[in-house]
Design an enzyme around this catalytic site. Structure first.
Site, PDB file in Angstrom:
ATOM      1  N   LEU A 161       0.867  -1.185   0.000  1.00  9.69           N
ATOM      2  CA  LEU A 161       0.000   0.000   0.000  1.00  9.69           C
ATOM      3  C   LEU A 161       0.898   1.227   0.000  1.00  9.69           C
ATOM      4  O   LEU A 161       1.807   1.329   0.830  1.00  9.69           O
ATOM      5  CB  LEU A 161      -0.881   0.006   1.251  1.00  9.69           C
ATOM      6  CG  LEU A 161      -2.093  -0.919   1.213  1.00  9.69           C
ATOM      7  CD1 LEU A 161      -2.641  -1.135   2.607  1.00  9.69           C
ATOM      8  CD2 LEU A 161      -3.170  -0.388   0.299  1.00  9.69           C
ATOM      9  N   HIS A 209      -7.982   6.850   1.235  1.00  7.76           N
ATOM     10  CA  HIS A 209      -8.186   5.469   0.747  1.00  7.76           C
ATOM     11  C   HIS A 209      -7.194   4.519   1.416  1.00  7.76           C
ATOM     12  O   HIS A 209      -7.543   3.448   1.894  1.00  7.76           O
ATOM     13  CB  HIS A 209      -7.963   5.506  -0.766  1.00  7.76           C
ATOM     14  CG  HIS A 209      -8.444   4.319  -1.480  1.00  7.76           C
ATOM     15  ND1 HIS A 209      -7.773   3.765  -2.544  1.00  7.76           N
ATOM     16  CD2 HIS A 209      -9.551   3.559  -1.322  1.00  7.76           C
ATOM     17  CE1 HIS A 209      -8.431   2.720  -2.984  1.00  7.76           C
ATOM     18  NE2 HIS A 209      -9.521   2.585  -2.267  1.00  7.76           N
TER      19      HIS A 209
HETATM   20  O1  LIG Z   1      -2.641  -3.164  -2.950  1.00  4.05           O
HETATM   21  C1  LIG Z   1      -2.984  -1.988  -3.151  1.00  4.05           C
HETATM   22  N1  LIG Z   1      -4.268  -1.711  -3.532  1.00  4.05           N
HETATM   23  C2  LIG Z   1      -4.666  -0.438  -3.748  1.00  4.05           C
HETATM   24  N2  LIG Z   1      -5.941  -0.212  -4.128  1.00  4.05           N
HETATM   25  C3  LIG Z   1      -6.810  -1.280  -4.642  1.00  4.05           C
HETATM   26  C4  LIG Z   1      -7.570  -2.006  -3.537  1.00  4.05           C
HETATM   27  O2  LIG Z   1      -6.678  -2.814  -2.779  1.00  4.05           O
HETATM   28  C5  LIG Z   1      -8.642  -2.927  -4.138  1.00  4.05           C
HETATM   29  O3  LIG Z   1      -8.020  -3.846  -5.021  1.00  4.05           O
HETATM   30  C6  LIG Z   1      -9.703  -2.136  -4.895  1.00  4.05           C
HETATM   31  O4  LIG Z   1     -10.212  -1.120  -4.056  1.00  4.05           O
HETATM   32  C7  LIG Z   1     -10.854  -3.045  -5.370  1.00  4.05           C
HETATM   33  O5  LIG Z   1     -11.444  -3.670  -4.254  1.00  4.05           O
HETATM   34  C8  LIG Z   1      -3.757   0.629  -3.569  1.00  4.05           C
HETATM   35  N3  LIG Z   1      -4.135   1.982  -3.755  1.00  4.05           N
HETATM   36  O6  LIG Z   1      -5.323   2.299  -4.037  1.00  4.05           O
HETATM   37  O7  LIG Z   1      -3.268   2.897  -3.637  1.00  4.05           O
HETATM   38  C9  LIG Z   1      -2.412   0.313  -3.179  1.00  4.05           C
HETATM   39  O8  LIG Z   1      -1.534   1.192  -2.997  1.00  4.05           O
HETATM   40  N4  LIG Z   1      -2.090  -0.976  -2.996  1.00  4.05           N
END
Ligand SMILES: O=c1[nH]c(NC[C@H](O)[C@H](O)[C@H](O)CO)c([N+](=O)[O-])c(=O)[nH]1
Length: 161
Positions: A88, A95
């Site tokens: 992340l 978010h």
């Molecule tokens: O693994 C990640 N998912 C991220 N978003 C996607 C999230 O995990 C889900 O896959 C998505 O919201 C669909 O459910 C990230 N950001 O948004 O920055 C991130 O940095 N890392």
């Protein structure tokens, strides 16, 4: 990193992973960092004599999907531990915080509920540089996957205490 006392202490024994089946669930967001963490985790597991054919790898789109598939695999009781890997990186909104909190709570609940150790392999980074460092992709970096492999073998060895 900016500290001299951080880091896991030496384990209280040498653990033999030769009989363990280990699952790895990894997200696909930030794939360059994910790949380095995955490689570090696998090589660490092999260093503890886990057989490559006993390492079972599944991917999910992002970190938010880690708890569900991790729970399915932990609840199957086919594995001695599950390592859940995600990266992340903070953006300009909240978010990041919501995903990080949901994922860490979800993974903790799974290991308690299923009695299968779940290793928290989710980097929660404020910058890309932090992510690269913690995947061992910078000169001063350390690949946290190495620690996660070691933790998985130790927790698998202790799961019937
Ligand atoms: O693994 C990640 N998912 C991220 N978003 C996607 C999230 O995990 C889900 O896959 C998505 O919201 C669909 O459910 C990230 N950001 O948004 O920055 C991130 O940095 N890392």
């Amino acid at each position: 990193t900016d500290c001299t006392i951080k880091g896991v202490g030496a384990s209280d024994a040498i653990y033999d992973g030769s009989d363990f089946k280990i699952a790895i669930v990894h997200a696909r967001w930030n794939e360059q960092v994910i790949k380095a963490l995955l490689d570090g985790t696998i090589s660490s597991l092999c260093g503890f004599k886990v057989k490559r054919e006993n390492i079972f790898i599944e991917s999910v789109p992002g970190s938010y999907e880690l708890p569900y598939i991790t729970h399915l695999m932990a609840d199957s009781h086919k594995y001695d531990a599950v390592i859940s890997i995600g990266v992340l990186i903070k953006g300009s909104t909240m978010h990041f915080e919501y995903i990080a909190d949901a994922v860490s709570q979800g993974l903790m609940q799974s290991q308690i509920a299923t009695k299968t150790p779940v290793i928290f392999g989710v980097l929660t980074c404020l910058t890309e540089e932090q992510a690269l460092q913690r995947a061992g992709l910078t000169p001063d970096g350390h690949n946290h996957g190495e620690d996660w492999g070691a933790a998985a073998v130790e927790m698998a060895a202790k799961r019937h205490l």
